[in-house]
Design a protein around this motif. Structure first.
Motif, PDB file in Angstrom:
ATOM      1  N   UNK A 442      74.913  15.346  57.900  1.00  0.00           N
ATOM      2  CA  UNK A 442      73.889  16.318  58.303  1.00  0.00           C
ATOM      3  C   UNK A 442      74.261  17.080  59.564  1.00  0.00           C
ATOM      4  N   UNK A 443      75.401  16.758  60.180  1.00  0.00           N
ATOM      5  CA  UNK A 443      75.836  17.468  61.374  1.00  0.00           C
ATOM      6  C   UNK A 443      75.272  16.914  62.668  1.00  0.00           C
ATOM      7  N   UNK A 444      74.691  15.714  62.647  1.00  0.00           N
ATOM      8  CA  UNK A 444      74.143  15.136  63.873  1.00  0.00           C
ATOM      9  C   UNK A 444      75.238  14.616  64.798  1.00  0.00           C
ATOM     10  N   UNK A 462      71.219   3.726  71.707  1.00  0.00           N
ATOM     11  CA  UNK A 462      70.750   4.679  72.718  1.00  0.00           C
ATOM     12  C   UNK A 462      70.590   6.071  72.104  1.00  0.00           C
ATOM     13  N   UNK A 463      71.427   6.386  71.100  1.00  0.00           N
ATOM     14  CA  UNK A 463      71.336   7.677  70.413  1.00  0.00           C
ATOM     15  C   UNK A 463      70.246   7.702  69.350  1.00  0.00           C
ATOM     16  N   UNK A 464      69.824   6.527  68.901  1.00  0.00           N
ATOM     17  CA  UNK A 464      68.933   6.449  67.751  1.00  0.00           C
ATOM     18  C   UNK A 464      67.608   7.203  67.935  1.00  0.00           C
ATOM     19  N   UNK A 465      66.945   7.131  69.113  1.00  0.00           N
ATOM     20  CA  UNK A 465      65.676   7.869  69.258  1.00  0.00           C
ATOM     21  C   UNK A 465      65.828   9.372  69.020  1.00  0.00           C
ATOM     22  N   UNK A 466      67.009   9.920  69.285  1.00  0.00           N
ATOM     23  CA  UNK A 466      67.216  11.359  69.102  1.00  0.00           C
ATOM     24  C   UNK A 466      67.266  11.743  67.623  1.00  0.00           C
ATOM     25  N   UNK A 467      67.364  10.745  66.740  1.00  0.00           N
ATOM     26  CA  UNK A 467      67.411  11.062  65.312  1.00  0.00           C
ATOM     27  C   UNK A 467      66.071  11.577  64.799  1.00  0.00           C
ATOM     28  N   UNK A 468      65.019  11.453  65.621  1.00  0.00           N
ATOM     29  CA  UNK A 468      63.728  12.028  65.246  1.00  0.00           C
ATOM     30  C   UNK A 468      63.739  13.551  65.388  1.00  0.00           C
ATOM     31  N   UNK A 469      64.701  14.082  66.143  1.00  0.00           N
ATOM     32  CA  UNK A 469      64.807  15.523  66.348  1.00  0.00           C
ATOM     33  C   UNK A 469      65.547  16.179  65.189  1.00  0.00           C
ATOM     34  N   UNK A 470      65.445  17.499  65.042  1.00  0.00           N
ATOM     35  CA  UNK A 470      66.266  18.206  64.048  1.00  0.00           C
ATOM     36  C   UNK A 470      67.748  17.989  64.341  1.00  0.00           C
ATOM     37  N   UNK A 471      68.611  18.047  63.320  1.00  0.00           N
ATOM     38  CA  UNK A 471      70.039  17.749  63.529  1.00  0.00           C
ATOM     39  C   UNK A 471      70.696  18.531  64.656  1.00  0.00           C
ATOM     40  N   UNK A 477      71.626  17.352  72.382  1.00  0.00           N
ATOM     41  CA  UNK A 477      71.205  16.413  73.426  1.00  0.00           C
ATOM     42  C   UNK A 477      72.170  15.248  73.614  1.00  0.00           C
ATOM     43  N   UNK A 478      73.018  14.969  72.627  1.00  0.00           N
ATOM     44  CA  UNK A 478      73.846  13.759  72.694  1.00  0.00           C
ATOM     45  C   UNK A 478      75.346  14.016  72.693  1.00  0.00           C
ATOM     46  N   UNK A 479      75.756  15.239  72.395  1.00  0.00           N
ATOM     47  CA  UNK A 479      77.182  15.545  72.301  1.00  0.00           C
ATOM     48  C   UNK A 479      77.552  16.524  73.417  1.00  0.00           C
ATOM     49  N   UNK A 480      78.365  16.067  74.365  1.00  0.00           N
ATOM     50  CA  UNK A 480      78.716  16.891  75.524  1.00  0.00           C
ATOM     51  C   UNK A 480      79.408  18.180  75.110  1.00  0.00           C
ATOM     52  N   UNK A 481      80.335  18.097  74.158  1.00  0.00           N
ATOM     53  CA  UNK A 481      81.069  19.285  73.727  1.00  0.00           C
ATOM     54  C   UNK A 481      80.136  20.286  73.047  1.00  0.00           C
TER      55      UNK A 481
END
Length: 838
Positions: A442-444, A462-471, A477-481
């Motif tokens: 899904x591109x997450x 730690x990344x799991x709560x962000x899975x509630x957001x759109x991909x 929010x989680x990938x610096x690049x």
């Protein structure tokens, strides 16, 4: 899928899952390119059976009904060579009737269970799949007579069962096709008259019109044959049926040929209390008249046989298929409780209950809910089946209990979980791998990050709560690049587009390549546009377009800033009140027709006009740039007459990009996509054509001004009369809130009539005269309300000093003049841009 999706990453994560040595199998949602599949397939006509090996070349997509792949036949038994159109090495489409998305599958199954009180039949009932395939074969044969070629309906070749995904599926011919192309059409009025069958011709949207005619004729054919509920797949006003009909690329450039119906499997049951689109209301009513309270894929076999009898030469070789269809359809219909059709027979007919039990057990086995040993036990023991069935419908716990009861692997897995702490950790790591496979598709997460997270559980959770957001937001929010790249694209890339010609050219050429790949451009159109990229006018428009891109974040930045300042200036607000206030401010900036960003665009275009002293090259862009949303397309629309192919493509690319974010109705190729293109591209062109036609008609007329005072007087008289009537009924002079609707209608009507009666006056003067007339009406109305009405109504005036009364009247007049400006402008603009009468 994400833009950096890698099959190798999926394989790495799958290997990691296997290394955990879990007792339960890997939960596969879908397959990846390169996967080889082996099935026992049964031909539709003839119904021969044999083994077939397929290799997936690409994942096409899917929805509520299932998932579609492009495959090649690696090998097959000789018996299958009897199936016309199926051969080794050929390219085909397969549809596995299980959605990729767990949420889609849940919604689909809930709707189906409410309708028929059973599991989704196309997923786990071979009889349902065979009946649908045979119906499609008959429709395809009938299309030969109706459309002159059977290729108007995609050919379905075989059916199978996929044990890994736990679903039935089908093999069809591969249609090398595309969705509709966006067509430049500056006469939507003519198109509307054509659709109303008013004996007019229209050539501006030939592909759109031919597709609509094709789908309408196809629906008529369905009803004529008795396939009433299948016709829903091609009903125009469901807003989502258009992608079910593709256009074969081999038929290009002829826009009237090559339309092909490719999807006959419904995904959602239609219930009378749950319409899913505007067109469903009419379908529900028609279904009720036929006696169908719920609708999915039921056909009328008596009507089909009557149709075949009337056209017997066309179906003379399909008698055995009709016999099979009758048998399969009967077994399919009797495999579900379906209280709306079976009624009391569920209680009185033991054979019906037996068939329901048999089909339910078969479905459980196909979906992998039970193993072979449990299947045998359930078939022999009806009491045991009753326990399993009623346990399975327990909310939340039911499916798990059924699997635990029905599968020895599940029992061993849970037994190990309860007795071996290390196995719990292994299960957790396996679940992480499965989740990361979904996230990567899904591109997450990107390839490298997915492979790192699977070996770092703490970072994963730690990344799991962000899975509630759109991909996209999850990855931002989680990938610096990705975070840095997004900021670069928003703030730096538009500036580079403005100052560097080579960046602009590369940007446009990349868009053209993408548009050609998606079918928005033909190879010839793409090649022609590539040659034009270096032309001076293109560069000028691209530079202006870069400025428009730079203005995208302006409104958002200012709206956030205003909300922040407001909250800081009002510290007394509770956090709930502050949140509501901030939300209202942000929302206000989104709905206003003119925003800070659009003002910047408009000012830039104004500067261009003044600096280059040319109106012709910017007349449309100047008119549109000041408005929000549509202003982004100002320059693509400006290019429509000089570079029509490029303008059409860029408008389609920009206007429809956001539409694809809309769930269900925003699907590529659906009606909403074309409607947005018409609204943002063809409608402005239509308005421009209307203005030019009116200008030509008025060349022989003399400008007229004398009528304006007359309409102002009549408008003022109407407003004063309404106040008198209100006073007679209520005993007081009305406040603005009492008659606001009437007060806003009058300036709208007055300004429109003044604009219409201005004779040969120029457009600018007509608009000014109409708006000014509406504003002056407000002034006279307030004077009459303050000075004349008390005398007319014999009211005792309040002892207010003259200067105070004058000041109060002036303030009220200014407020009404401001308020009247908006409906007056709307009335004048509508009168000047309305369709021109023939």
């Amino acid at each position: 899928m994400g833009s950096d999706y890698r099959v190798e990453t999926i394989q790495t994560l799958t290997s990691f899952f296997s290394s955990q040595n879990l007792l339960r199998p890997h939960r596969i949602r879908r397959y990846d390119p390169g996967t080889e599949l082996t099935y026992e397939a049964t031909g539709v006509i003839p119904a021969v059976t044999g083994m077939i090996r397929l290799k997936i070349t690409r994942y096409v997509g899917g929805g509520f009904a299932g998932q579609v792949y492009q495959v090649t036949v690696s090998d097959m038994d000789a018996s299958l060579s009897e199936i016309p159109g199926l051969k080794k090495g050929g390219l085909y489409a397969i549809k596995i009737l299980r959605p990729v998305s767990g949420f889609n599958r849940f919604i689909r199954n809930v709707m189906y269970a409410l309708a028929f009180q059973g599991s989704f039949s196309l997923e786990g009932n071979p009889d349902a799949v065979r009946a649908g395939a045979l119906w499609q074969k008959f429709i395809r044969r009938a299309s030969g007579r109706r459309f002159g070629t059977e290729s108007a309906v995609v050919d379905i070749l075989a059916t199978f069962t996929d044990d890994r995904l736990g679903s039935c599926g089908e093999i069809s011919e591969w249609v090398e096709g595309r969705m509709w192309r966006f067509e430049v059409d500056n006469d939507l009025d003519s198109r509307r008259r054509y659709l109303k069958r008013k004996n007019t011709s229209h050539s501006g949207s030939s592909e759109y019109l031919s597709k609509r005619t094709f789908m309408s004729d196809l629906v008529s054919l369905f009803h004529e044959m008795g396939a009433h509920e299948l016709a829903r797949q091609y009903e125009w006003w469901t807003f989502k049926s258009q992608p079910n009909a593709m256009k074969r690329i081999s038929s290009d450039p002829d826009t009237t040929k090559g339309h092909t119906a490719v999807d006959f499997r419904a995904g959602m049951a239609l219930l009378p209390f749950a319409p899913q689109s505007p067109g469903d209301f009419r379908l529900i009513w028609r279904g009720l008249k036929r006696g169908s309270l719920v609708q999915f894929d039921r056909g009328d076999l008596h009507k089909l046989k009557a149709f075949i009898s009337r056209n017997h030469p066309d179906f003379s070789d399909m008698e055995s298929a009709l016999v099979e269809l009758e048998d399969r359809d009967r077994r399919y219909r009797q495999s579900l409780p379906d209280v709306t059709h079976h009624h009391i027979h569920l209680l009185t007919r033991k054979s019906l209950r037996s068939e329901i039990r048999s089909a339910t057990i078969t479905g459980w086995k196909i979906r992998g809910v039970i193993d072979s040993k449990t299947e045998d036990r359930l078939r022999k023991n009806s009491g045991l089946f009753a326990i399993a069935y009623f346990a399975s419908i327990i909310p939340i716990l039911g499916p798990g209990l059924r699997r635990l009861f029905g599968h020895s692997t599940a029992r061993r897995h849970w037994g190990r979980l309860l007795t071996h702490p290390r196995y719990v950790l292994q299960t957790g790591r396996g679940r992480m791998a499965e989740t990361l496979i979904r996230w990567h598709r899904s591109g997450r997460v990107g390839p490298r990050r997915a492979e790192r997270l699977v070996r770092r559980p703490l970072l994963f959770y730690a990344n799991f709560p962000f899975s509630l957001l759109p991909p996209g937001l999850h990855r931002f929010c989680t990938d610096k690049q990705r975070f840095k790249q997004t900021l670069f694209n928003v703030f730096v890339h538009p500036v580079r587009l403005y100052f560097r010609a080579e960046v602009r050219e590369k940007w446009l050429r990349d868009m053209i390549t993408t548009g050609e790949r998606k079918g928005m451009l033909t190879p010839d159109e793409a090649a022609h546009i590539q040659v034009q990229v270096a032309e001076p006018f293109i560069q000028k428009y691209l530079k202006s377009l870069a400025v428009h891109v730079c203005t995208v974040p302006v409104t958002q930045i200012i709206s956030v800033l205003v909300a922040f300042i407001y909250i800081r200036l009002h510290p007394e607000l509770a956090w709930q009140q502050a949140t509501i206030a901030a939300g209202l401010i942000l929302g206000m900036f989104q709905v206003t027709p003119i925003s800070p960003g659009s003002l910047v665009r408009g000012i830039y275009v104004t500067i261009l006009v003044l600096r280059e002293k040319t109106w012709k090259d910017y007349n449309i862009a100047f008119s549109l740039s000041f408005f929000k949303y549509i202003g982004y397309l100002a320059f693509p629309i400006q290019m429509a007459y000089r570079y029509p192919e490029l303008a059409r493509f860029m408008a389609g690319h920009w206007a429809t990009g956001a539409v694809h974010l809309v769930p269900i109705f925003g699907e590529r190729g659906a009606l909403l996509e074309h409607a947005v293109f018409d609204l943002f591209y063809n409608f402005p062109l239509t308005i421009h054509r209307r203005l030019q036609e009116r200008k030509k008609r008025r060349l022989a007329l003399r400008p007229r001004l004398w009528h304006a005072p007359l309409f102002v007087f009549l408008g003022t008289l109407a407003l004063v009369a309404s106040d008198i009537v209100f006073f007679r009924l209520n005993g007081r002079i009305p406040a603005l809130k009492d008659t606001w609707w009437f007060i806003l209608i009058i300036p709208l009507v007055i300004s429109g009539l003044i604009s219409r009666g201005a004779g040969g006056a120029t457009l600018g003067r007509r608009l000014f005269l109409g708006i000014f007339g509406g504003v002056i009406t407000a002034l006279f109305y307030q004077i009459c309300q303050s000075a004349l009405l008390p005398a007319v109504l014999s009211l005792s005036p309040d002892p207010i000093p003259f200067m105070s009364l004058a000041g109060k009247t002036l303030l009220a007049a200014l407020w009404k003049m401001f308020l009247f400006t908006f409906p007056a402008a709307l009335g004048a603009v509508w009168m000047e841009t309305r369709p021109v009468k023939l």
